[in-house]
Every structure is written in structure tokens, then in C-alpha cells.
Design a protein around this motif. Sequence first.
Motif, PDB file in Angstrom:
ATOM      1  N   VAL A 229      41.807  31.730  56.298  1.00 35.36           N
ATOM      2  CA  VAL A 229      40.862  31.314  55.254  1.00 35.36           C
ATOM      3  C   VAL A 229      41.355  29.983  54.687  1.00 35.36           C
ATOM      4  O   VAL A 229      41.905  29.923  53.583  1.00 35.36           O
ATOM      5  CB  VAL A 229      40.757  32.383  54.140  1.00 35.36           C
ATOM      6  N   PRO A 230      41.184  28.896  55.434  1.00 35.66           N
ATOM      7  CA  PRO A 230      41.766  27.612  55.017  1.00 35.66           C
ATOM      8  C   PRO A 230      41.185  27.046  53.718  1.00 35.66           C
ATOM      9  O   PRO A 230      41.804  26.204  53.094  1.00 35.66           O
ATOM     10  CB  PRO A 230      41.481  26.689  56.203  1.00 35.66           C
ATOM     11  N   GLU A 231      40.034  27.549  53.282  1.00 34.81           N
ATOM     12  CA  GLU A 231      39.422  27.050  52.048  1.00 34.81           C
ATOM     13  C   GLU A 231      40.092  27.615  50.801  1.00 34.81           C
ATOM     14  O   GLU A 231      39.803  27.203  49.682  1.00 34.81           O
ATOM     15  CB  GLU A 231      37.929  27.404  51.999  1.00 34.81           C
ATOM     16  N   VAL A 232      40.966  28.595  50.993  1.00 31.94           N
ATOM     17  CA  VAL A 232      41.640  29.242  49.874  1.00 31.94           C
ATOM     18  C   VAL A 232      43.140  29.052  50.031  1.00 31.94           C
ATOM     19  O   VAL A 232      43.681  29.180  51.129  1.00 31.94           O
ATOM     20  CB  VAL A 232      41.309  30.760  49.820  1.00 31.94           C
ATOM     21  N   GLU A 233      43.812  28.743  48.939  1.00 35.29           N
ATOM     22  CA  GLU A 233      45.263  28.632  48.956  1.00 35.29           C
ATOM     23  C   GLU A 233      45.845  29.989  48.566  1.00 35.29           C
ATOM     24  O   GLU A 233      45.425  30.604  47.585  1.00 35.29           O
ATOM     25  CB  GLU A 233      45.722  27.566  47.962  1.00 35.29           C
ATOM     26  N   PHE A 234      46.803  30.474  49.341  1.00 34.31           N
ATOM     27  CA  PHE A 234      47.476  31.735  49.061  1.00 34.31           C
ATOM     28  C   PHE A 234      48.926  31.438  48.727  1.00 34.31           C
ATOM     29  O   PHE A 234      49.597  30.713  49.464  1.00 34.31           O
ATOM     30  CB  PHE A 234      47.396  32.677  50.263  1.00 34.31           C
ATOM     31  N   VAL A 235      49.416  32.000  47.620  1.00 31.64           N
ATOM     32  CA  VAL A 235      50.768  31.734  47.158  1.00 31.64           C
ATOM     33  C   VAL A 235      51.470  33.057  46.870  1.00 31.64           C
ATOM     34  O   VAL A 235      50.927  33.910  46.150  1.00 31.64           O
ATOM     35  CB  VAL A 235      50.742  30.885  45.862  1.00 31.64           C
ATOM     36  N   ALA A 236      52.653  33.238  47.440  1.00 31.76           N
ATOM     37  CA  ALA A 236      53.489  34.406  47.131  1.00 31.76           C
ATOM     38  C   ALA A 236      54.368  34.060  45.937  1.00 31.76           C
ATOM     39  O   ALA A 236      55.063  33.048  45.945  1.00 31.76           O
ATOM     40  CB  ALA A 236      54.343  34.780  48.340  1.00 31.76           C
ATOM     41  N   LEU A 237      54.310  34.887  44.913  1.00 33.68           N
ATOM     42  CA  LEU A 237      55.086  34.659  43.697  1.00 33.68           C
ATOM     43  C   LEU A 237      56.218  35.680  43.610  1.00 33.68           C
ATOM     44  O   LEU A 237      55.998  36.877  43.781  1.00 33.68           O
ATOM     45  CB  LEU A 237      54.197  34.816  42.457  1.00 33.68           C
ATOM     46  N   GLU A 238      57.402  35.217  43.328  1.00 42.31           N
ATOM     47  CA  GLU A 238      58.532  36.124  43.126  1.00 42.31           C
ATOM     48  C   GLU A 238      58.355  36.839  41.790  1.00 42.31           C
ATOM     49  O   GLU A 238      57.937  36.240  40.808  1.00 42.31           O
ATOM     50  CB  GLU A 238      59.836  35.335  43.132  1.00 42.31           C
ATOM     51  N   SER A 239      58.649  38.132  41.786  1.00 40.30           N
ATOM     52  CA  SER A 239      58.628  38.893  40.528  1.00 40.30           C
ATOM     53  C   SER A 239      59.886  39.751  40.477  1.00 40.30           C
ATOM     54  O   SER A 239      60.581  39.901  41.477  1.00 40.30           O
ATOM     55  CB  SER A 239      57.368  39.770  40.436  1.00 40.30           C
ATOM     56  N   ALA A 240      60.123  40.337  39.321  1.00 39.65           N
ATOM     57  CA  ALA A 240      61.304  41.181  39.153  1.00 39.65           C
ATOM     58  C   ALA A 240      61.132  42.548  39.806  1.00 39.65           C
ATOM     59  O   ALA A 240      62.067  43.318  39.882  1.00 39.65           O
ATOM     60  CB  ALA A 240      61.618  41.351  37.670  1.00 39.65           C
ATOM     61  N   GLY A 241      59.949  42.858  40.297  1.00 41.58           N
ATOM     62  CA  GLY A 241      59.701  44.142  40.943  1.00 41.58           C
ATOM     63  C   GLY A 241      58.339  44.693  40.579  1.00 41.58           C
ATOM     64  O   GLY A 241      57.495  43.988  40.006  1.00 41.58           O
ATOM     65  N   GLY A 242      58.115  45.962  40.912  1.00 39.20           N
ATOM     66  CA  GLY A 242      56.804  46.583  40.779  1.00 39.20           C
ATOM     67  C   GLY A 242      56.202  46.509  39.388  1.00 39.20           C
ATOM     68  O   GLY A 242      55.049  46.102  39.222  1.00 39.20           O
ATOM     69  N   LEU A 243      56.949  46.913  38.376  1.00 42.11           N
ATOM     70  CA  LEU A 243      56.415  46.888  37.018  1.00 42.11           C
ATOM     71  C   LEU A 243      56.119  45.457  36.578  1.00 42.11           C
ATOM     72  O   LEU A 243      55.099  45.200  35.938  1.00 42.11           O
ATOM     73  CB  LEU A 243      57.380  47.567  36.054  1.00 42.11           C
ATOM     74  N   ALA A 244      56.990  44.537  36.932  1.00 47.28           N
ATOM     75  CA  ALA A 244      56.770  43.135  36.591  1.00 47.28           C
ATOM     76  C   ALA A 244      55.534  42.596  37.310  1.00 47.28           C
ATOM     77  O   ALA A 244      54.769  41.817  36.734  1.00 47.28           O
ATOM     78  CB  ALA A 244      58.001  42.304  36.945  1.00 47.28           C
ATOM     79  N   SER A 245      55.323  43.002  38.539  1.00 44.87           N
ATOM     80  CA  SER A 245      54.139  42.553  39.292  1.00 44.87           C
ATOM     81  C   SER A 245      52.859  43.062  38.651  1.00 44.87           C
ATOM     82  O   SER A 245      51.860  42.338  38.562  1.00 44.87           O
ATOM     83  CB  SER A 245      54.226  43.024  40.745  1.00 44.87           C
ATOM     84  N   ILE A 246      52.877  44.321  38.187  1.00 45.42           N
ATOM     85  CA  ILE A 246      51.710  44.870  37.492  1.00 45.42           C
ATOM     86  C   ILE A 246      51.435  44.064  36.227  1.00 45.42           C
ATOM     87  O   ILE A 246      50.290  43.705  35.932  1.00 45.42           O
ATOM     88  CB  ILE A 246      51.928  46.363  37.165  1.00 45.42           C
ATOM     89  N   GLU A 247      52.473  43.763  35.488  1.00 51.10           N
ATOM     90  CA  GLU A 247      52.310  42.968  34.268  1.00 51.10           C
ATOM     91  C   GLU A 247      51.762  41.580  34.590  1.00 51.10           C
ATOM     92  O   GLU A 247      50.952  41.035  33.828  1.00 51.10           O
ATOM     93  CB  GLU A 247      53.630  42.876  33.517  1.00 51.10           C
TER      94      GLU A 247
END
Length: 152
Positions: A55-73
Motif C-alpha cells: 500500500v505505497p500510498e500509506v506510510e506505516f511506522v512501527a513505534l517502540e513501546s514499553a509493552g502491551g499495557l503501554a501500547s494500549i495506552e
Amino acid sequence: MRLTHALVCLAALALAILATSCGRERRTIRIATGTRGGTFLPLGETLARAFARDVPEVEFVALESAGGLASIEMIERGEADLALLSNHVEGSSALRLVAPLYQETLQIVVRRDVGIATLLDLRGRALSTGPVGSGTESIAEAVLGHFGVAPS
């Protein structure tokens, strides 16, 4: 086979997001992952690269988080659009499961010379259960708690 199915589901989600943003400026999809050195950050980076190719029209970025609860937040604060979570992490009513990627297991490793034969032998010992707020920490606490090994 499950991973392939999950990736197809995630790709379909990405395409749906793209379809809703046609005619607008370039959209960025942020994927909350986990900590450096863990499993979810490299998986998120791989997914972001694969989605970007499809999907070249969309930029996808992986963000580092502290873990599952932090990702939910991060999702709840609007800092991420998707998150990779351990299957036991309790979400919130504002979140929806897109696709399970794989079953997660907990491995307990001890040196051979410390005399640990069962989980009960861990009582009173110093343990590392992973980063605070991580999926590893929460599953470790759940399993150890089941055997009466308190987090303290």
C-alpha cells in the motif's frame, strides 16, 4: 498458516483504511509494538515494511513501546493506530482484535546449579519478569501467581 491468515487480515485492514482516506493527504498508520530486544518490535517493523510495499500510498511506522499495557495506552491517547499485544493482555472496550498472529508461551529459565525443580521452588527468589507493563511481565505474574509465587 495462522500467521499468513493474520497477515492477510492486517493487509485488508490497511486497504480499508486507505479506501477511507482516498483523496486526502498521505495517511500514516502507526503500529505500537514492544521494547527493543523483544519479539514485537522487529515483527512490527517487518509488518510496516511489508504493508508499505503493498500500500505505497500509506506510510506505516512501527513505534517502540514499553509493552502491551503501554501500547494500549498509546492507542487510547491517539498516538498509535494498531498494536501488537500478547494474547493475555487485557484490553479495553475501545479496542478491537484484528487478527491473532500466534499463540504465546512463557518460558522459565534457571541455572542448573541453583536447585530449582518446580515453580514452587521459585518462592522467595529474585526473579526477572520482563519490563514493567510488558506482556511478559503480566503473563509471568499470572502464571507465578497461580502457583502461589507472589510478585514481591
